[in-house]
Write an enzyme that holds these catalytic residues in place. Sequence first.
Site, PDB file in Angstrom:
ATOM      1  N   LYS A 173      -3.067  -8.675 -12.562  1.00 14.12           N
ATOM      2  CA  LYS A 173      -3.580  -9.803 -11.780  1.00 14.12           C
ATOM      3  C   LYS A 173      -4.328  -9.228 -10.575  1.00 14.12           C
ATOM      4  CE  LYS A 173      -2.270 -12.306  -8.358  1.00 14.12           C
ATOM      5  NZ  LYS A 173      -3.605 -12.498  -7.750  1.00 14.12           N
ATOM      6  N   GLU A 248       3.159  -0.345  -3.495  1.00 11.75           N
ATOM      7  CA  GLU A 248       2.214   0.358  -2.611  1.00 11.75           C
ATOM      8  C   GLU A 248       1.798  -0.658  -1.551  1.00 11.75           C
ATOM      9  OE1 GLU A 248       1.389   3.437  -2.747  1.00 11.75           O
ATOM     10  OE2 GLU A 248       1.785   4.077  -4.795  1.00 11.75           O
ATOM     11  N   CYS A 282      -5.791   1.055   3.311  1.00 15.91           N
ATOM     12  CA  CYS A 282      -4.393   1.179   3.729  1.00 15.91           C
ATOM     13  C   CYS A 282      -4.107   2.531   4.361  1.00 15.91           C
ATOM     14  CB  CYS A 282      -3.480   0.919   2.547  1.00 15.91           C
ATOM     15  SG  CYS A 282      -4.002   1.827   1.100  1.00 15.91           S
ATOM     16  N   GLU A 382      -0.661  -4.017  11.084  1.00 11.48           N
ATOM     17  CA  GLU A 382      -1.832  -3.656  10.300  1.00 11.48           C
ATOM     18  C   GLU A 382      -2.962  -4.652  10.572  1.00 11.48           C
ATOM     19  OE1 GLU A 382      -1.399  -3.980   6.019  1.00 11.48           O
ATOM     20  OE2 GLU A 382      -2.343  -2.020   5.804  1.00 11.48           O
TER      21      GLU A 382
HETATM   22  P1  NAD Z   1      -1.764  -9.414  -0.306  1.00 11.60           P
HETATM   23  O1  NAD Z   1      -0.374  -8.911  -0.229  1.00 11.60           O
HETATM   24  O2  NAD Z   1      -2.095 -10.675   0.406  1.00 11.60           O
HETATM   25  O3  NAD Z   1      -2.185  -9.671  -1.819  1.00 11.60           O
HETATM   26  C1  NAD Z   1      -2.103  -8.650  -2.780  1.00 11.60           C
HETATM   27  C2  NAD Z   1      -1.999  -9.284  -4.150  1.00 11.60           C
HETATM   28  O4  NAD Z   1      -0.770  -9.997  -4.224  1.00 11.60           O
HETATM   29  C3  NAD Z   1      -3.100 -10.298  -4.470  1.00 11.60           C
HETATM   30  O5  NAD Z   1      -3.455 -10.150  -5.826  1.00 11.60           O
HETATM   31  C4  NAD Z   1      -2.411 -11.624  -4.231  1.00 11.60           C
HETATM   32  O6  NAD Z   1      -2.961 -12.689  -4.987  1.00 11.60           O
HETATM   33  C5  NAD Z   1      -1.008 -11.311  -4.701  1.00 11.60           C
HETATM   34  N1  NAD Z   1       0.041 -12.186  -4.172  1.00 11.60           N
HETATM   35  C6  NAD Z   1       0.014 -12.918  -3.031  1.00 11.60           C
HETATM   36  N2  NAD Z   1       1.172 -13.622  -2.918  1.00 11.60           N
HETATM   37  C7  NAD Z   1       1.922 -13.320  -3.998  1.00 11.60           C
HETATM   38  C8  NAD Z   1       3.214 -13.726  -4.447  1.00 11.60           C
HETATM   39  N3  NAD Z   1       3.947 -14.594  -3.760  1.00 11.60           N
HETATM   40  N4  NAD Z   1       3.672 -13.214  -5.610  1.00 11.60           N
HETATM   41  C9  NAD Z   1       2.951 -12.322  -6.314  1.00 11.60           C
HETATM   42  N5  NAD Z   1       1.717 -11.912  -5.954  1.00 11.60           N
HETATM   43  C10 NAD Z   1       1.213 -12.397  -4.794  1.00 11.60           C
HETATM   44  O7  NAD Z   1      -2.698  -8.201   0.145  1.00 11.60           O
HETATM   45  P2  NAD Z   1      -4.264  -8.217   0.301  1.00 11.60           P
HETATM   46  O8  NAD Z   1      -4.566  -8.982   1.544  1.00 11.60           O
HETATM   47  O9  NAD Z   1      -4.925  -8.590  -0.974  1.00 11.60           O
HETATM   48  O10 NAD Z   1      -4.565  -6.649   0.511  1.00 11.60           O
HETATM   49  C11 NAD Z   1      -4.421  -6.007   1.704  1.00 11.60           C
HETATM   50  C12 NAD Z   1      -3.056  -5.316   1.776  1.00 11.60           C
HETATM   51  O11 NAD Z   1      -2.919  -4.392   0.705  1.00 11.60           O
HETATM   52  C13 NAD Z   1      -2.900  -4.491   3.027  1.00 11.60           C
HETATM   53  O12 NAD Z   1      -1.612  -4.689   3.545  1.00 11.60           O
HETATM   54  C14 NAD Z   1      -3.058  -3.058   2.532  1.00 11.60           C
HETATM   55  O13 NAD Z   1      -2.453  -2.082   3.329  1.00 11.60           O
HETATM   56  C15 NAD Z   1      -2.451  -3.148   1.196  1.00 11.60           C
HETATM   57  N6  NAD Z   1      -2.909  -2.032   0.349  1.00 11.60           N
HETATM   58  C16 NAD Z   1      -2.050  -1.012   0.108  1.00 11.60           C
HETATM   59  C17 NAD Z   1      -2.445   0.069  -0.663  1.00 11.60           C
HETATM   60  C18 NAD Z   1      -1.512   1.218  -0.930  1.00 11.60           C
HETATM   61  O14 NAD Z   1      -1.827   2.033  -1.777  1.00 11.60           O
HETATM   62  N7  NAD Z   1      -0.369   1.312  -0.267  1.00 11.60           N
HETATM   63  C19 NAD Z   1      -3.721   0.087  -1.221  1.00 11.60           C
HETATM   64  C20 NAD Z   1      -4.577  -0.970  -0.963  1.00 11.60           C
HETATM   65  C21 NAD Z   1      -4.148  -2.051  -0.178  1.00 11.60           C
END
Ligand code: NAD
Length: 495
Positions: A173, A248, A282, A382
């Site tokens: 997803k 992650e 990130c 963040e």
């Molecule tokens: P997010 O947590 O809002 O969303 C990530 C994904 O989770 C999306 O596909 C979203 O639709 C889904 N999601 C949201 N609510 C959910 C739920 N209740 N159940 C299941 N899935 C759900 O993050 P974002 O805003 O898309 O991305 C930014 C974040 O990602 C930042 O915190 C960044 O640090 C992190 N990130 C981490 C890494 C890593 O390798 N550690 C890499 C890239 C991004």
Amino acid sequence: MTAAVFADGVFRAGRSTAVGGVVNPSDGSVIDSFSLASAADVDDAVSAARAAFPQWSALPPAERSAALLRLAARLEERADEYALVETRQAGKPIRLTTGFDVPGSIDNVAFFAGAARNLDGKASAEWDGDHTSVIRREPIGVIGSIAPWNYPLQMAMWKILPAIAAGNTIVLKPAEITPLTSLMLAEDCIAAGIPAGVVNVVVGTGPEAGEALVSHPHVAMVSFTGSTGVGKRVMNLATETVKRVHLELGGKAPFVVFDDADLEAAVHGAVAGSLINSGQDCTAATRAYVQRPLYEAFVAGVADLFAGVRLGPTEDPDTDLGPLVSQRQAERVAGFVERASRDGARVVVGGRAPDGPLAHGAYYEPTVIVEAGQDSEIVRDEVFGPVLAILPFDSDDDGLRLANDTVYGLAASAWTRDIFRGLRAQREIRAGTVWINDHIPIVSEMPHGGFGQSGFGKDMSTYSFDEYTHVKHVSFDLTGRARKPWHRTIFTGPT
Ligand code: NAD
């Protein structure tokens, strides 16, 4: 019109009542809108992945490898198209997608084509003298993966490749605002001869499609990349079915500059390390700690370069910095900077959205913040934008203590010309990646993953197979005896 579901090798419209849209954040134009995937669509995709698992998992590794090599060739052919779509949906400068996102992704495919044939295990041996022990590394089953919007193609790769290289099948997803390259990739998997059902994609919201995937009884493992808050929710949901979880999550990378560092290198490293992908990375440098003798010069150097960064249309090859992924994200970043200023921090450069022709996009100027407290929001949370907070420190102990003063632990860097300081820093900083005299470079051969609330488990490298395989111990009796000496420890039996 995008089809939100790719299941069993076929595109289908999503059946949710919710409508999704892809917007080009560079100018606010709508690229596409479509019905999103529902829980029923997730169920279909999981069924397809489940049906494909026996055949895919039983293939000789060399055949899975060959399919991945064909996929790499296919991506090479379409590299420019991928770069353009990624640029448009995520607001990345075309220089970044052509020079980093797409070639990095292709390299990842090539790496996992090789890695598929290199599963590790302990040597088979007669450890107790009477049995031969064998380690099997077996795929887990259907993997449910959830990805964020900041590197849509790379995140899809990091999720799909180790999973299928090891013989699993997957339902991915992607973030619903940046799904286009994941859907292209799924289609290219079929073109490369990866059987239908091995790679499936559902484009839906987190609460609807994401939670349906995490809770699905036939999903054996959840691999999630995203924010720490949602990661906690995913982990909670996964407990119901005792799924394996790989997380992650967020980061707040420190950038520690000791007083013997090459100042010019550190300044340039801080600019690239904090502004990559408009700071929506990130591992991006977000908190620079600079030893007092270099502090003023470092702030002035970074501010000077920030002021010269060219914001512009993402498809212009001269553009250095694109917009944030969305207007919402730009407002979020602006909110952080406003609150920091209210709390006594000082904006040295930036701190505003540009006006003029870029005002229609989700742009925000590169921003340097000083005089923020270690406990302030801008230093602890963040921001995920082009914002660098710079703080001074006195002793080496202080610099390392401040670097570790965080709930996160994804990445960090230390800058010094003294090998002993470098060795101390790499040992003492608690983060999944520590760079010495650089910040950001990653390679397919090396693992990426966090400590603390940045999550656990590794992406990339053969370490990722620790997430995507079960380790099974098989023990063969060598003696052929019905009554073995160890039985007498339990039951002496008739004499
Ligand atoms: P997010 O947590 O809002 O969303 C990530 C994904 O989770 C999306 O596909 C979203 O639709 C889904 N999601 C949201 N609510 C959910 C739920 N209740 N159940 C299941 N899935 C759900 O993050 P974002 O805003 O898309 O991305 C930014 C974040 O990602 C930042 O915190 C960044 O640090 C992190 N990130 C981490 C890494 C890593 O390798 N550690 C890499 C890239 C991004």
